[in-house]
Design a protein around this motif. Structure first.
Motif, PDB file in Angstrom:
ATOM      1  N   TRP A  72      46.217  57.558  38.641  1.00  0.00           N
ATOM      2  CA  TRP A  72      44.611  57.645  38.915  1.00  0.00           C
ATOM      3  C   TRP A  72      44.551  55.696  38.379  1.00  0.00           C
ATOM      4  O   TRP A  72      44.526  55.179  38.462  1.00  0.00           O
ATOM      5  CB  TRP A  72      44.225  58.207  37.936  1.00  0.00           C
ATOM      6  N   LEU A  73      46.184  56.048  37.389  1.00  0.00           N
ATOM      7  CA  LEU A  73      46.092  54.154  36.778  1.00  0.00           C
ATOM      8  C   LEU A  73      46.635  53.169  37.537  1.00  0.00           C
ATOM      9  O   LEU A  73      46.130  52.487  37.444  1.00  0.00           O
ATOM     10  CB  LEU A  73      47.303  54.497  36.081  1.00  0.00           C
ATOM     11  N   TRP A  74      47.303  53.474  38.590  1.00  0.00           N
ATOM     12  CA  TRP A  74      47.206  52.807  39.531  1.00  0.00           C
ATOM     13  C   TRP A  74      45.980  52.912  40.838  1.00  0.00           C
ATOM     14  O   TRP A  74      45.635  51.413  41.064  1.00  0.00           O
ATOM     15  CB  TRP A  74      48.349  53.426  40.933  1.00  0.00           C
ATOM     16  N   LEU A  75      44.753  53.695  41.079  1.00  0.00           N
ATOM     17  CA  LEU A  75      44.618  53.520  41.745  1.00  0.00           C
ATOM     18  C   LEU A  75      42.937  53.084  41.351  1.00  0.00           C
ATOM     19  O   LEU A  75      42.542  51.994  42.002  1.00  0.00           O
ATOM     20  CB  LEU A  75      44.120  54.552  42.306  1.00  0.00           C
ATOM     21  N   ARG A  76      43.199  52.681  40.044  1.00  0.00           N
ATOM     22  CA  ARG A  76      41.676  52.089  38.769  1.00  0.00           C
ATOM     23  C   ARG A  76      41.977  50.473  39.722  1.00  0.00           C
ATOM     24  O   ARG A  76      40.581  50.283  39.183  1.00  0.00           O
ATOM     25  CB  ARG A  76      42.064  52.571  37.928  1.00  0.00           C
ATOM     26  N   PRO A  77      42.597  49.976  38.867  1.00  0.00           N
ATOM     27  CA  PRO A  77      42.512  48.276  39.238  1.00  0.00           C
ATOM     28  C   PRO A  77      42.098  48.145  40.933  1.00  0.00           C
ATOM     29  O   PRO A  77      41.424  47.371  41.432  1.00  0.00           O
ATOM     30  CB  PRO A  77      43.602  47.449  38.846  1.00  0.00           C
ATOM     31  N   PHE A  78      42.306  49.085  41.480  1.00  0.00           N
ATOM     32  CA  PHE A  78      42.287  48.344  43.067  1.00  0.00           C
ATOM     33  C   PHE A  78      41.075  49.320  43.456  1.00  0.00           C
ATOM     34  O   PHE A  78      40.327  48.653  44.057  1.00  0.00           O
ATOM     35  CB  PHE A  78      43.211  49.820  44.097  1.00  0.00           C
ATOM     36  N   TRP A  79      40.580  50.077  42.986  1.00  0.00           N
ATOM     37  CA  TRP A  79      39.019  50.594  42.988  1.00  0.00           C
ATOM     38  C   TRP A  79      38.007  49.628  41.844  1.00  0.00           C
ATOM     39  O   TRP A  79      37.130  49.267  43.596  1.00  0.00           O
ATOM     40  CB  TRP A  79      39.451  51.742  42.637  1.00  0.00           C
ATOM     41  N   ARG A  80      38.657  49.541  41.626  1.00  0.00           N
ATOM     42  CA  ARG A  80      37.691  47.964  40.564  1.00  0.00           C
ATOM     43  C   ARG A  80      37.737  47.177  41.274  1.00  0.00           C
ATOM     44  O   ARG A  80      36.316  46.282  41.595  1.00  0.00           O
ATOM     45  CB  ARG A  80      38.268  47.869  39.352  1.00  0.00           C
ATOM     46  N   ASP A  81      38.601  46.162  41.910  1.00  0.00           N
ATOM     47  CA  ASP A  81      38.839  45.103  42.701  1.00  0.00           C
ATOM     48  C   ASP A  81      37.874  45.399  44.229  1.00  0.00           C
ATOM     49  O   ASP A  81      36.609  44.006  44.232  1.00  0.00           O
ATOM     50  CB  ASP A  81      39.879  44.726  42.489  1.00  0.00           C
ATOM     51  N   LEU A  82      38.178  46.305  44.864  1.00  0.00           N
ATOM     52  CA  LEU A  82      37.300  46.630  45.661  1.00  0.00           C
ATOM     53  C   LEU A  82      35.466  47.026  45.770  1.00  0.00           C
ATOM     54  O   LEU A  82      34.813  46.490  46.796  1.00  0.00           O
ATOM     55  CB  LEU A  82      37.651  48.121  46.146  1.00  0.00           C
ATOM     56  N   LEU A  83      35.608  47.406  44.430  1.00  0.00           N
ATOM     57  CA  LEU A  83      34.571  47.025  44.288  1.00  0.00           C
ATOM     58  C   LEU A  83      33.839  45.813  43.862  1.00  0.00           C
ATOM     59  O   LEU A  83      32.061  45.762  44.174  1.00  0.00           O
ATOM     60  CB  LEU A  83      33.821  47.857  42.813  1.00  0.00           C
ATOM     61  N   GLN A  84      33.953  44.878  42.993  1.00  0.00           N
ATOM     62  CA  GLN A  84      33.705  43.522  43.554  1.00  0.00           C
ATOM     63  C   GLN A  84      33.646  43.178  44.507  1.00  0.00           C
ATOM     64  O   GLN A  84      32.501  42.198  44.893  1.00  0.00           O
ATOM     65  CB  GLN A  84      34.654  42.952  42.141  1.00  0.00           C
ATOM     66  N   ILE A  85      34.384  43.417  45.481  1.00  0.00           N
ATOM     67  CA  ILE A  85      34.268  42.593  46.697  1.00  0.00           C
ATOM     68  C   ILE A  85      32.899  42.852  47.653  1.00  0.00           C
ATOM     69  O   ILE A  85      32.360  42.254  48.418  1.00  0.00           O
ATOM     70  CB  ILE A  85      35.458  42.744  47.156  1.00  0.00           C
ATOM     71  N   ILE A  86      32.937  44.891  47.560  1.00  0.00           N
ATOM     72  CA  ILE A  86      31.930  45.296  48.168  1.00  0.00           C
ATOM     73  C   ILE A  86      30.379  44.293  47.973  1.00  0.00           C
ATOM     74  O   ILE A  86      29.683  43.811  48.615  1.00  0.00           O
ATOM     75  CB  ILE A  86      31.374  45.763  47.786  1.00  0.00           C
ATOM     76  N   GLN A  87      30.667  44.595  46.534  1.00  0.00           N
ATOM     77  CA  GLN A  87      29.181  43.721  45.532  1.00  0.00           C
ATOM     78  C   GLN A  87      28.725  42.645  46.240  1.00  0.00           C
ATOM     79  O   GLN A  87      28.002  42.011  46.456  1.00  0.00           O
ATOM     80  CB  GLN A  87      29.311  44.399  44.074  1.00  0.00           C
ATOM     81  N   GLN A  88      30.006  42.128  45.746  1.00  0.00           N
ATOM     82  CA  GLN A  88      29.991  40.293  46.439  1.00  0.00           C
ATOM     83  C   GLN A  88      29.234  39.641  47.997  1.00  0.00           C
ATOM     84  O   GLN A  88      28.854  39.147  48.268  1.00  0.00           O
ATOM     85  CB  GLN A  88      31.136  39.809  45.699  1.00  0.00           C
ATOM     86  N   SER A  89      30.028  41.158  48.394  1.00  0.00           N
ATOM     87  CA  SER A  89      29.946  40.735  50.163  1.00  0.00           C
ATOM     88  C   SER A  89      28.383  41.313  50.572  1.00  0.00           C
ATOM     89  O   SER A  89      27.523  40.382  51.249  1.00  0.00           O
ATOM     90  CB  SER A  89      30.875  41.697  50.837  1.00  0.00           C
ATOM     91  N   ALA A 132      27.855  33.029  45.816  1.00  0.00           N
ATOM     92  CA  ALA A 132      28.710  34.694  45.779  1.00  0.00           C
ATOM     93  C   ALA A 132      30.253  34.219  45.645  1.00  0.00           C
ATOM     94  O   ALA A 132      30.917  33.837  46.962  1.00  0.00           O
ATOM     95  CB  ALA A 132      27.647  35.814  46.014  1.00  0.00           C
ATOM     96  N   ARG A 133      30.960  34.612  44.381  1.00  0.00           N
ATOM     97  CA  ARG A 133      32.517  34.153  44.906  1.00  0.00           C
ATOM     98  C   ARG A 133      32.799  36.077  44.245  1.00  0.00           C
ATOM     99  O   ARG A 133      32.387  36.539  43.360  1.00  0.00           O
ATOM    100  CB  ARG A 133      32.573  33.499  44.387  1.00  0.00           C
ATOM    101  N   VAL A 134      34.136  35.931  44.250  1.00  0.00           N
ATOM    102  CA  VAL A 134      35.069  37.074  44.343  1.00  0.00           C
ATOM    103  C   VAL A 134      35.710  36.634  42.709  1.00  0.00           C
ATOM    104  O   VAL A 134      36.159  35.403  43.433  1.00  0.00           O
ATOM    105  CB  VAL A 134      35.299  37.698  45.264  1.00  0.00           C
ATOM    106  N   LYS A 135      36.423  37.199  41.957  1.00  0.00           N
ATOM    107  CA  LYS A 135      37.539  36.577  41.095  1.00  0.00           C
ATOM    108  C   LYS A 135      38.958  37.614  40.514  1.00  0.00           C
ATOM    109  O   LYS A 135      38.416  38.790  39.712  1.00  0.00           O
ATOM    110  CB  LYS A 135      36.367  36.647  39.687  1.00  0.00           C
ATOM    111  N   LEU A 136      39.352  37.663  41.424  1.00  0.00           N
ATOM    112  CA  LEU A 136      40.176  38.595  41.334  1.00  0.00           C
ATOM    113  C   LEU A 136      42.158  38.041  40.555  1.00  0.00           C
ATOM    114  O   LEU A 136      42.174  36.858  40.888  1.00  0.00           O
ATOM    115  CB  LEU A 136      41.369  39.144  42.902  1.00  0.00           C
ATOM    116  N   ASP A 137      42.414  39.052  39.694  1.00  0.00           N
ATOM    117  CA  ASP A 137      43.837  38.142  39.141  1.00  0.00           C
ATOM    118  C   ASP A 137      44.845  38.239  40.421  1.00  0.00           C
ATOM    119  O   ASP A 137      44.691  38.810  41.251  1.00  0.00           O
ATOM    120  CB  ASP A 137      44.154  39.448  37.781  1.00  0.00           C
TER     121      ASP A 137
END
Length: 309
Positions: free
Chosen positions: A34-51, A61-66
């Motif tokens: 869960w700790l490994w997938l959480r940031p991945f899922w969070r970034d994926l949700l951001q890309i979905i929202q911006q798309s 609209a732009r995405v801001k990822l580390d």
């Protein structure tokens, strides 16, 4: 594989210690996952929202990822795509506005002149003015078609060696003013340098720059030919008022003009430098704008080319 576990064969014999051991085993496996997938899922949700925002017409609209994100490269690609779509939409809107203006003005004049002829005015001057208005519309359509052909993916430049000095001299003669033609200066250590260009389209680019220099720059125009380590340059200087630095990159976009240039005295459609930039990109080069030594504008055409004799 987990097992075989003998005590699981008989569920009635499982004690609370067995349940605790299974729970701890599941937590040991699930928590790191869960700790490994959480940031991945969070970034994926951001890309979905911006798309979705881009799909609804919000092209800013732009995405801001580390940079450490597993989806960082996807975010960069998304932002690049969104920027291209935004520029295309802005360019299209500017094109529609500019074409509407540039077509509406001569059409309005033509209607006025036709009404004047119907009212019994002298038809000679009115017909001559109608022909000028038709010529302006033809010129706009020609510029538009040229830009569309250069923007086509199927467009291929016919690049061949060209004797530059006589070729530039011929183009300069077409822009002589009161018997004074643009000056051609050769700074290549060869008497007759040959560079690789598409003579038709590159000639169109040089003509567009010279036309702008004559319209806005002044009487003195100097074309300087250079070559260094595989890169050729053609510097076109004028002695006009120059181009403000904050407007230089904007003027390379289609249907863009300097403030106050959209008038009867100067004319033009705001496509000249945009076509020049597209032609230079077709040669693998670029266009830049600087200040000329005489105080006017310096347009630099730079492209890769071997130097031939």
């Amino acid at each position: 594989m987990l097992g075989p576990i003998p005590f699981l064969t008989d569920l009635d014999n499982i004690s609370w210690l067995d349940f605790l051991a299974l729970l701890m085993m599941g937590a040991a496996l699930g928590l790191p996952t869960w700790l490994w997938l959480r940031p991945f899922w969070r970034d994926l949700l951001q890309i979905i929202q911006q798309s979705r925002r881009v799909g609804q017409g919000d092209f800013a609209a732009r995405v801001k990822l580390d940079e450490s994100s597993a989806l960082a490269s996807l975010g960069v690609t998304f932002n690049s795509m969104a920027q291209d779509v935004e520029q295309l939409t802005t360019s299209r809107r500017a094109m529609i506005d500019a074409v509407s203006h540039d077509l509406r003005t001569p059409l309005a004049r033509m209607r006025y002149r036709l009404e004047a002829i119907k009212s019994g005015a002298d038809s000679g001057p009115q017909v001559a003015a109608l022909e000028r208005d038709l010529g302006q519309i033809d010129a706009l359509i020609e510029e538009w078609l040229t830009m569309s052909s250069l923007d086509s993916p199927q467009m291929q430049m016919n690049i061949q060696p060209q004797a530059m000095l006589p070729w530039l001299g011929k183009i300069a003669a077409e822009f002589s003013l009161s018997g004074k033609a643009p000056v051609v200066v050769n700074q290549i250590d060869l008497i007759d340098p040959h560079l690789e260009i598409d003579s038709y389209y590159f000639g169109r680019a040089v003509s567009n720059v010279l036309s702008n220099a004559r319209r806005y720059g002044g009487e003195t125009i100097v074309m300087t030919l250079k070559w260094h380590e595989g890169m050729a340059q053609l510097l076109i200087d004028d002695n006009g008022e120059g181009i403000p630095e904050e407007q230089r990159s904007r003027l390379l976009q289609p249907f863009t003009r300097m403030e106050g240039s959209r008038n009867k005295a100067t004319g033009g459609f705001g496509l000249g430098l945009a076509i020049v930039a597209m032609i230079l990109r077709g040669h693998g080069g670029q266009v830049s704008i600087e200040s000329a030594p005489a105080g006017g504008a310096r347009i630099i055409l730079a492209w890769p080319s071997p130097l031939r004799v």
